[in-house]
Design a protein around this motif. Structure first.
Motif, PDB file in Angstrom:
ATOM      1  N   ASP A  47       0.836  -1.208   0.000  1.00  0.00           N
ATOM      2  CA  ASP A  47       0.000   0.000   0.000  1.00  0.00           C
ATOM      3  C   ASP A  47       0.865   1.250   0.000  1.00  0.00           C
ATOM      4  N   LEU A  48       1.894   1.213   0.839  1.00  0.00           N
ATOM      5  CA  LEU A  48       2.757   2.389   0.964  1.00  0.00           C
ATOM      6  C   LEU A  48       3.443   2.688  -0.367  1.00  0.00           C
ATOM      7  N   HIS A  49       3.874   1.614  -1.026  1.00  0.00           N
ATOM      8  CA  HIS A  49       4.537   1.789  -2.318  1.00  0.00           C
ATOM      9  C   HIS A  49       3.576   2.441  -3.309  1.00  0.00           C
ATOM     10  N   GLN A  50       2.335   1.974  -3.266  1.00  0.00           N
ATOM     11  CA  GLN A  50       1.342   2.534  -4.183  1.00  0.00           C
ATOM     12  C   GLN A  50       1.105   4.009  -3.888  1.00  0.00           C
ATOM     13  N   VAL A  51       1.012   4.318  -2.607  1.00  0.00           N
ATOM     14  CA  VAL A  51       0.770   5.714  -2.220  1.00  0.00           C
ATOM     15  C   VAL A  51       1.914   6.595  -2.699  1.00  0.00           C
ATOM     16  N   ILE A  52       3.142   6.118  -2.497  1.00  0.00           N
ATOM     17  CA  ILE A  52       4.285   6.955  -2.862  1.00  0.00           C
ATOM     18  C   ILE A  52       4.431   7.060  -4.378  1.00  0.00           C
ATOM     19  N   SER A  53       4.200   5.949  -5.083  1.00  0.00           N
ATOM     20  CA  SER A  53       4.426   5.992  -6.524  1.00  0.00           C
ATOM     21  C   SER A  53       3.325   6.756  -7.255  1.00  0.00           C
ATOM     22  N   THR A  54       2.100   6.711  -6.719  1.00  0.00           N
ATOM     23  CA  THR A  54       1.029   7.458  -7.395  1.00  0.00           C
ATOM     24  C   THR A  54       0.890   8.862  -6.825  1.00  0.00           C
ATOM     25  N   ASP A  55       1.753   9.186  -5.878  1.00  0.00           N
ATOM     26  CA  ASP A  55       1.781  10.517  -5.282  1.00  0.00           C
ATOM     27  C   ASP A  55       0.426  10.922  -4.703  1.00  0.00           C
ATOM     28  N   THR A  56      -0.173  10.030  -3.944  1.00  0.00           N
ATOM     29  CA  THR A  56      -1.437  10.371  -3.278  1.00  0.00           C
ATOM     30  C   THR A  56      -1.195  10.541  -1.784  1.00  0.00           C
ATOM     31  N   LYS A  57       0.038  10.919  -1.432  1.00  0.00           N
ATOM     32  CA  LYS A  57       0.371  10.939  -0.013  1.00  0.00           C
ATOM     33  C   LYS A  57      -0.287  12.092   0.732  1.00  0.00           C
ATOM     34  N   ASP A  58      -0.872  13.073   0.021  1.00  0.00           N
ATOM     35  CA  ASP A  58      -1.573  14.135   0.764  1.00  0.00           C
ATOM     36  C   ASP A  58      -2.869  13.614   1.367  1.00  0.00           C
ATOM     37  N   GLN A  59      -3.296  12.411   0.924  1.00  0.00           N
ATOM     38  CA  GLN A  59      -4.514  11.868   1.540  1.00  0.00           C
ATOM     39  C   GLN A  59      -4.245  11.300   2.922  1.00  0.00           C
ATOM     40  N   PHE A  60      -2.970  11.191   3.256  1.00  0.00           N
ATOM     41  CA  PHE A  60      -2.615  10.638   4.568  1.00  0.00           C
ATOM     42  C   PHE A  60      -1.764  11.632   5.329  1.00  0.00           C
ATOM     43  N   LEU A  61      -1.785  11.481   6.633  1.00  0.00           N
ATOM     44  CA  LEU A  61      -0.883  12.258   7.461  1.00  0.00           C
ATOM     45  C   LEU A  61       0.186  11.280   7.946  1.00  0.00           C
ATOM     46  N   VAL A 119      10.915  -0.165   0.297  1.00  0.00           N
ATOM     47  CA  VAL A 119       9.983   0.691  -0.446  1.00  0.00           C
ATOM     48  C   VAL A 119      10.715   1.831  -1.153  1.00  0.00           C
ATOM     49  N   LEU A 120      11.497   2.583  -0.400  1.00  0.00           N
ATOM     50  CA  LEU A 120      12.082   3.791  -0.999  1.00  0.00           C
ATOM     51  C   LEU A 120      13.143   3.452  -2.039  1.00  0.00           C
ATOM     52  N   GLU A 121      14.043   2.524  -1.671  1.00  0.00           N
ATOM     53  CA  GLU A 121      15.100   2.164  -2.635  1.00  0.00           C
ATOM     54  C   GLU A 121      14.611   1.028  -3.512  1.00  0.00           C
ATOM     55  N   GLY A 122      13.521   1.228  -4.195  1.00  0.00           N
ATOM     56  CA  GLY A 122      13.018   0.181  -5.068  1.00  0.00           C
ATOM     57  C   GLY A 122      12.152  -0.781  -4.281  1.00  0.00           C
ATOM     58  N   PHE A 123      10.949  -0.985  -4.780  1.00  0.00           N
ATOM     59  CA  PHE A 123       9.975  -1.793  -4.067  1.00  0.00           C
ATOM     60  C   PHE A 123      10.333  -3.269  -4.161  1.00  0.00           C
ATOM     61  N   ASN A 124      10.292  -3.925  -3.015  1.00  0.00           N
ATOM     62  CA  ASN A 124      10.629  -5.340  -2.968  1.00  0.00           C
ATOM     63  C   ASN A 124       9.358  -6.142  -2.714  1.00  0.00           C
ATOM     64  N   PRO A 125       8.788  -6.727  -3.772  1.00  0.00           N
ATOM     65  CA  PRO A 125       7.495  -7.406  -3.604  1.00  0.00           C
ATOM     66  C   PRO A 125       7.562  -8.577  -2.638  1.00  0.00           C
ATOM     67  N   HIS A 126       8.772  -9.114  -2.489  1.00  0.00           N
ATOM     68  CA  HIS A 126       8.918 -10.245  -1.577  1.00  0.00           C
ATOM     69  C   HIS A 126       8.544  -9.836  -0.155  1.00  0.00           C
ATOM     70  N   ASN A 127       8.828  -8.580   0.176  1.00  0.00           N
ATOM     71  CA  ASN A 127       8.536  -8.095   1.520  1.00  0.00           C
ATOM     72  C   ASN A 127       7.317  -7.183   1.556  1.00  0.00           C
ATOM     73  N   ALA A 128       6.405  -7.372   0.608  1.00  0.00           N
ATOM     74  CA  ALA A 128       5.273  -6.449   0.506  1.00  0.00           C
ATOM     75  C   ALA A 128       4.456  -6.422   1.789  1.00  0.00           C
ATOM     76  N   PHE A 129       4.414  -7.553   2.505  1.00  0.00           N
ATOM     77  CA  PHE A 129       3.626  -7.590   3.734  1.00  0.00           C
ATOM     78  C   PHE A 129       4.536  -7.851   4.923  1.00  0.00           C
ATOM     79  N   TYR A 130       5.673  -7.198   4.905  1.00  0.00           N
ATOM     80  CA  TYR A 130       6.660  -7.366   5.964  1.00  0.00           C
ATOM     81  C   TYR A 130       6.081  -6.899   7.297  1.00  0.00           C
ATOM     82  N   SER A 131       6.453  -7.603   8.349  1.00  0.00           N
ATOM     83  CA  SER A 131       6.196  -7.088   9.692  1.00  0.00           C
ATOM     84  C   SER A 131       7.259  -7.695  10.587  1.00  0.00           C
ATOM     85  N   SER A 132       7.802  -6.903  11.484  1.00  0.00           N
ATOM     86  CA  SER A 132       8.821  -7.475  12.365  1.00  0.00           C
ATOM     87  C   SER A 132       8.173  -8.364  13.405  1.00  0.00           C
TER      88      SER A 132
END
Lengths: 345, 200
Positions: B52-66, B146-159
């Motif tokens: 989701d974050l990658h999509q937000v950043i790449s489509t530049d819809t980040k003003d919809q979020f704080l 995400v920032l240095e190129g989106f890694n789909p392998h970790n698309a749902f990463y969580s620590s």
């Protein structure tokens, strides 16, 4: 209603446990019509008819025989009536939900309406009975209680439906300091030490999903996800104040959720195992520092020795067979069976 | 005489009600949402995944979020997510951030470690904000995946996901089978409340 609402607001009565009769629309209408006829024709309601019969009133006895016949007919032909009886089921609904107004407004209006109705009936009664002005004047007046009742419901209009926090809760500032400080955490090493020594004080709480818990968990751990922390059944566990309740998950996140929920509701002596299982396994089996066992630094040396011993201990499964009854006694939460209160007439 | 007693008892009841309500108001902890509600929302709110974050950043819809960065001001100045604002975690409960957070936009939190963002989420939900989600992982993992190129392998990463196959290391078989039987009382088949319907 006013009293209950206040008791609910103060947190002394859990209003969600009050039983609300389910609404079946058809049977309510049909039954209401029959009952209305019966009341007026018979001159009794079921309760008063029995009282009347006991003091020897013949009409009350006839009324009871009639109602028994009615019960018999209903019971005998129940299968015929069933579609009507169970028709148009609306669930356990409240009138203020159907009207779309808040509970406090409904209570306010109901109280006003009821008071006006009482006043009117009193006036009608006086006129019918032709009481003298003197008796009316000497009768106790309900003016002050009425005013106070109205004031009480009026106050309730300005109170929220549900209180946001209780007195026993811990403030957000304290939670903030604990979670962002170090008070909330215990290290992996300490937990290992306590598990190894079968410390009676330790209660491990696995915050992962039941599925993951079934797959693997630490010895003696109980399963409680973060949203289950507030369940009534666990209260007794958390009240064992002298014992350390340690939340752990794979990482820190779920344990943090559980910690904050538990701490906010005032439970003491709860902790987060820092880093969770991931860190524990990393330190035990991946980040092996056995080369430091002969280190000159005393602390490094003893830590390395401790971790080596722990690893051997865990690999052998040293804890499993020694699990005792005592530990199991903690696990079974007391199930408080909640029986809703069903009211009568 | 009767009238007087009646008035006194009514006044007494009224006074008790008023005192109890006032006591509750004074002792309340000024949370904006009840604890049960917060616990429920914490389990409801899914993480804002890297996909989701990658999509937000790449489509530049980040003003919809704080997007809120909870790290210290120094690390924020070094590097941060595009469009993020900085609220260091020690200032989280300060009143002066209330206006920024009340912006009606969904709030996305990230921090130096995932659980710090989770804690902030819990505190903000407790203060009464409704739509608060977290970006999982630390800022480093966000940058890597995400920032240095989106890694789909970790698309749902969580620590908070398991990094090991735990039972392979530790043999606690005996506990395991016992564990299942123990988990059972947690989910009792809700017994039919055997209340006796009364009536008149």
């Amino acid at each position: 209603m006013t009293g209950l609402m206040f008791l609910g607001y103060l947190g002394w009565v859990d209003l969600s446990l009050l039983y609300v009769n389910p609404t079946y629309l058809y049977s309510a209408i049909v039954g209401g019509v029959i009952m209305g006829f019966g009341f007026i024709l018979g001159g009794y309601c079921p309760g008063t008819s029995f009282v009347g019969a006991v003091i020897g009133k013949v009409d009350a006895m006839v009324f009871i025989v009639g109602s028994l016949i009615g019960i018999f007919i209903f019971g005998h032909f129940y299968s015929t009536f069933e579609p009507v009886y169970t028709g148009n089921f609306l669930g356990h609904i409240h009138i203020y939900d159907s009207l779309g107004i808040s509970k406090s407004w409904f209570a306010f209006m109901l109280v006003i309406v009821a008071l006006i109705a009482f006043m009117l009936t009193q006036m009608i009664e006086d006129r019918v009975n032709d009481l003298s002005a003197e008796t009316i004047a000497t009768r106790p007046s309900y003016r002050l209680p009425t005013l106070l009742l109205i004031a009480a419901v009026f106050i309730f209009l300005f109170l929220p439906e549900e209180r946001k926090s209780r007195m026993s809760e811990v403030s957000a500032e304290i939670l903030h300091d604990e979670v962002y400080g170090s008070d909330a955490y215990v290290s992996v090493q300490r937990v290992i030490y306590q598990v190894k020594n079968q410390d009676e004080k330790l209660i491990l709480i696995d915050t992962r999903s039941p599925k993951e818990y079934g797959h693997f968990s630490l010895p003696g751990a109980i399963n409680m996800t973060a949203q289950e922390v507030l369940n009534r059944g666990w209260r007794n566990l958390f009240r064992k104040d002298h014992r350390m309740k340690v939340f752990f998950g794979n990482g820190n996140s779920e344990a943090t959720k559980a910690y904050i929920t538990a701490r906010r509701s005032g439970y003491d002596n709860v902790f987060i195992m820092e880093g969770g299982l991931n860190k524990m396994f990393h330190e035990l089996f991946v980040d092996i520092k056995d080369d430091r066992i002969s280190s000159t630094n005393l602390q490094e040396r003893s830590t390395a020795r401790f971790m080596r011993d722990a690893r051997i201990f865990f690999l052998k499964g040293g804890i499993a067979p020694r699990e005792t009854e005592e530990r199991r006694m903690i696990e079974a939460p007391e199930q408080h069976e909640v029986i809703p209160v069903i009211g009568g007439c | 005489m009767i009238n007087q007693q009646l008035n006194y008892s009514a006044a007494l009841f009224f006074a008790i009600i008023v005192l109890a309500v006032a006591f509750c108001q004074v002792t309340s902890k000024r949370y904006g949402a009840s604890n049960a509600r917060v616990a429920e929302m914490l389990s409801d709110k899914p993480y804002f995944s890297y996909a989701d974050l990658h999509q937000v950043i790449s489509t530049d819809t980040k003003d919809q979020f704080l997007i809120v960065d909870l790290r210290s001001t120094i690390s924020f100045k070094k590097d941060h997510l595009p469009g993020a604002i900085n609220i260091p975690e020690e200032d989280l409960l300060n009143r002066n951030h209330r206006r920024t957070l009340k912006d009606k936009k969904p709030v996305l939190l990230y921090a130096a470690q995932e659980h710090r963002a989770v804690a902030a989420q819990a505190l903000l939900l407790g203060m009464g904000y409704e739509d608060v989600r977290i970006i999982p992982g630390s800022f480093e993992t966000i940058r890597e995946n995400v920032l240095e190129g989106f890694n789909p392998h970790n698309a749902f990463y969580s620590s908070d996901k398991a990094r090991f196959d735990f039972p392979r290391y530790m043999s606690v078989q005996a506990i395991q089978s016992e564990g299942e039987s123990r988990a059972a009382p947690l989910m009792p088949d809700a017994p039919e409340p055997n209340a006796i319907p009364g009536g008149c």
